[in-house]
Design an enzyme around this catalytic site. Structure first.
Site, PDB file in Angstrom:
ATOM      1  CB  SER A   1      -0.911   0.027   1.239  1.00 34.90           C
ATOM      2  OG  SER A   1      -1.928  -0.927   1.131  1.00 34.90           O
TER       3      SER A   1
ATOM      4  CB  SER B   1      -5.094  -3.190  -5.555  1.00 36.83           C
ATOM      5  OG  SER B   1      -6.392  -3.006  -5.003  1.00 36.83           O
ATOM      6  CG  ASP B   2      -4.079  -3.460   1.126  1.00 38.92           C
ATOM      7  OD1 ASP B   2      -5.241  -3.786   1.434  1.00 38.92           O
ATOM      8  OD2 ASP B   2      -3.157  -3.456   1.951  1.00 38.92           O
ATOM      9  CD1 TRP B   3      -9.946   0.256   2.031  1.00 38.40           C
ATOM     10  CD2 TRP B   3     -10.762  -1.832   2.127  1.00 38.40           C
ATOM     11  NE1 TRP B   3     -11.270   0.346   2.392  1.00 38.40           N
ATOM     12  CE2 TRP B   3     -11.794  -0.931   2.460  1.00 38.40           C
ATOM     13  CE3 TRP B   3     -11.030  -3.202   2.113  1.00 38.40           C
ATOM     14  CZ2 TRP B   3     -13.074  -1.362   2.792  1.00 38.40           C
ATOM     15  CZ3 TRP B   3     -12.304  -3.633   2.442  1.00 38.40           C
ATOM     16  CH2 TRP B   3     -13.312  -2.709   2.777  1.00 38.40           C
TER      17      TRP B   3
END
Length: 753
Positions: free
Chosen positions: A282, A313-315
């Site tokens: 991130s 991907s991350d959040w």
């Protein structure tokens, strides 16, 4: 050794260029059969552009339920209009998380998953890939058995236990029809202030590599389609654990040589061992957000490490390229940057504009369809490998061990082996029969300080609510030492109690057990300005010390909060790195002597807030006010005394074509059985890059009866002693190495032949 830090670490420039040329179009996958590869290609050909954009999209489960996002109705109830929009209109291919404010068991999850999968199959004919963060057990499934957080698991130095814990998690997830776990986190935690330190396996690359591999085996096994196995996800690729400031999602500055030395080996090893997915870091490295870093995500991850699986991907991190990192002027530009870099699936969380914008970019010619096909092929290949086309829900009635006594025993073992006895002057512990105890402190009577984040909620604030059947430290000690424990809250996280009354109670007891530390947190919410404990905790502690009673200091925290002056005033000190819901019982067992402590620090415990130096430091750091930790990496005491015989080598010479066996006899000279981790370190005496004082190269955990001995053997080859040179190549230079186990040393010469 079973895991080598040198695997797949450097490809030629030609290899990288060739990979760039081949990155478009539908690949074949070595982890699939020819028939399966043909099916993947046919699916990619069958799907429309809109459906492909949907496959590359992952949304939070909340978007399917009645109520506002993250504020759902209780109990959670599907909103069929929302279901139609997400799975019918947008044709989204992946979902994550859980319905907010709702925690249900496997039976209800089975119902949730049936509806999702039935809708997806009726719409696109492609099953949904559903994922969760189950980092210390299936923490979003009611009734699941949780255990120590990764830092506590690392403190066990127990590879077989680590694999068993991961296998238990996989079993629990499959019982709820969840086939994908966002774990293990393999972020080497080099800055202890980082609020995700407890989600890592500590500061050492080899410990991360080894524990990560053990968890990977436990999650995926030999057949990820099995009823008790799930797809693992290595996170967060890479360098996430070393922000310069220690604050989450803030800039990291990592030279390429260090990146290759400390932040790639564990991923290279796990990829070689069959990891099927990775989650992207991130943060940013050297000014480049990783979600837009084509060199890392394409040249290194794909070209050098040979990763064939899914990169998610991350959040909300694609969106962050626009309004947080400000390298994309709008979301559409951010989508293009991330896809061009090598991302396959966007965890859009609560937003649904990603697939719409992605489709537009392809129609405009900004992203080639062949590039989309490559990511979609990876997604479909993972779904095929996981067997989701054949089976996408599992009957919870078939999982009889869910929440079983066997699982409870593993949870307790993880807690007992996570707890580290750091100091025991005068053999204060175990407590003597008949001694009365005064128990106090803010971490003594809550579950948040024992479990950390990702415990029934992101920040772990629901730990007390959902773990009410487990014992806090207070409840466990009152049960174990029936009638001998006086308790006063003293100083809490929320308010001050009557300290004068607490001190009066303390005067009437023999021993004071003071529980200090932190509550639960993770990510940005856990950022701090100072590793020192709050002043109210320290002031209260000093008032207790002034009473002249023996002090047992219990530090329950997800990172090493500074306690130098406190530890000096205590007779015994224990560190509890979020050992899980059975931590209260585990601590009571250790204090009573029913359990012999065996945990060892997976990180360096600093003496001061500005004295942050990892154990594998350089000789040049041995200067005035240099490396002088409060407790070193690998430190941990026992109630038994373990001694080592001479360190013996099968040969004093190592070449590039042979290996050397290193052996030592370990003896338990104590009067009680105990577990003990044997750690093998090496030191390169002279090198072209300033060598580390020592590096962990192998470890093994034993259990020995009183008076018993066991021979421990390790195998070392040239690659195990390698490092990244000035040209970013992994090499082993000829010369003298010192091997160390405890206080024993042996000299090994490497000769290049």
């Amino acid at each position: 050794m079973s895991a080598s830090v040198g695997n797949g670490m450097r490809a030629s420039a030609l290899d990288s260029e060739r990979y760039r040329e081949l990155q478009h179009g539908v690949p074949t996958f070595s982890f699939l059969s020819a028939e399966q590869n043909a099916f993947v290609a046919s699916e990619v050909a069958r799907l429309t552009l809109k459906q492909k954009a949907g496959q590359m999209t992952q949304v939070a489960m909340d978007l399917l339920f009645k109520g506002d996002t993250y504020v759902l109705t209780t109990p959670a109830e599907y909103d069929m209009d929302k279901v139609q929009r997400i799975l019918g209109d947008l044709e989204v291919g992946s979902i994550l998380n859980h319905p907010s404010n709702n925690w249900v068991g496997p039976e209800q999850w089975y119902q949730y998953m049936q509806l999702i999968q039935n809708k997806a199959m009726a719409t696109t004919g492609v099953p949904v890939l559903f994922g969760q963060d189950a980092i210390h057990g299936a923490n979003y499934i009611d009734g699941a058995t949780l255990y120590a957080q990764p830092l506590g698991v690392a403190a066990s130095f127990n590879k077989s236990l680590t694999e068993e814990l991961a296998a238990m998690t996989a079993y629990q997830l499959k019982a709820a029809s969840i086939p994908w776990n966002f774990s293990p986190a393999m972020d080497v935690g080099r800055n202890p202030a980082w609020p995700r330190t407890w989600e890592s396996f500590g500061e050492d690359v080899y410990l991360n590599l080894t524990m990560g591999e053990a968890m990977l085996r436990g999650y995926q096994g030999n057949d990820v389609t099995a009823d008790d196995k799930v797809v693992a996800c290595l996170k967060h690729f890479t360098g996430y654990g070393s922000p310069l400031s220690g604050r989450d999602r803030s800039p990291a500055y990592i030279p390429e040589r260090q990146l290759r030395e400390y932040y790639l080996p564990q991923y290279a090893n796990a990829i070689d061992k069959g990891a099927l997915s990775v989650m992207i870091n991130s943060g940013e490295i050297n000014g480049v957000p990783t979600h837009a870093n084509r060199w890392l995500l394409t040249d290194v991850l794909r070209g050098e490490l040979g990763f064939e699986g899914l990169a998610v991907s991350d959040w909300e991190d694609v969106r962050f390229l626009n309004y947080r990192y400000r390298i994309a002027e709008n979301l559409k530009a951010a989508v293009k940057l991330s896809v061009d870099a090598g991302m396959d699936m966007s965890m859009t969380a609560a937003f649904t504009d990603f697939p719409v914008l992605l489709k537009e970019l392809v129609e405009e010619g900004s992203i080639p369809m062949a590039r989309i096909d490559r990511s979609v092929a990876r997604i479909i290949a993972l779904k095929v490998k996981a067997g989701l086309y054949e089976q996408h829900v599992w009957n919870p009635a078939d999982f009889e061990k869910f929440g079983s006594e066997d699982h409870a025993a593993l949870s307790l073992q993880s807690a007992e082996e996570a707890i580290v006895l750091l100091k025991n002057d005068g053999l204060q512990l175990p407590l003597k029969n008949g001694q009365t105890i005064f128990l106090t402190g803010p971490t003594a009577d809550n579950m948040r300080s024992l479990n950390g984040g990702w415990t029934y909620s992101w920040q772990g604030e629901n730990g007390d609510k959902f773990l009410g059947d487990y014992h806090t430290i207070k409840e466990a000690l009152q049960t174990k030492f029936d009638g001998r424990v006086q308790y006063a809250e003293g100083v809490s996280f929320s308010r001050e109690q009557n300290i004068a009354q607490a001190l009066e109670l303390a005067k009437k007891t023999d021993v004071i057990v003071v529980c200090l530390g932190e509550s639960s947190y993770t990510e940005i919410e856990g950022n701090i300005d100072n590793l020192d404990l709050p002043s109210d905790q320290r002031d209260y502690y000093d008032q207790l010390v002034a009473l002249g009673k023996p002090i047992v200091l219990v530090m329950a925290a997800g990172r090493p909060r500074i306690m130098t002056d406190l530890a000096a005033k205590a007779q015994s000190v224990l560190y509890l790195p979020y050992p899980g819901p059975r931590a209260g019982d585990a601590l009571a067992n250790i204090l009573s002597g029913d359990t012999n402590p065996s945990g060892r620090l997976p990180l360096t415990y600093p003496r001061a807030a500005n004295a942050i130096v990892a154990y594998d430091h350089k000789t040049v750091e041995i200067v005035k006010n240099g490396h002088n930790p409060l407790f070193g990496f690998g430190h941990g005491l026992s109630y038994s005394t373990f001694t080592y015989g001479d360190l013996q080598l099968s040969s004093p010479e190592l070449t590039g074509s042979n290996s050397v066996t290193v052996s030592v006899t370990v003896t338990n000279e104590g009067d009680r059985a105990g577990k003990h981790s044997v750690l093998l370190f090496s030191k390169d005496e002279y090198a072209s890059i300033t060598p580390n004082m020592r590096r962990l190269r192998a470890f093994e955990k034993l259990e020995l009866a009183p008076g018993a001995s066991q021979r421990v053997t390790f195998t070392i080859d040239a690659d195990d002693l390698s490092f990244i040179d000035i040209d970013h190549n992994r090499i082993t230079e000829p010369g003298e190495f010192t091997l160390m186990v405890g206080d024993k040393k042996a000299t090994l010469n490497y000769v290049a032949k």
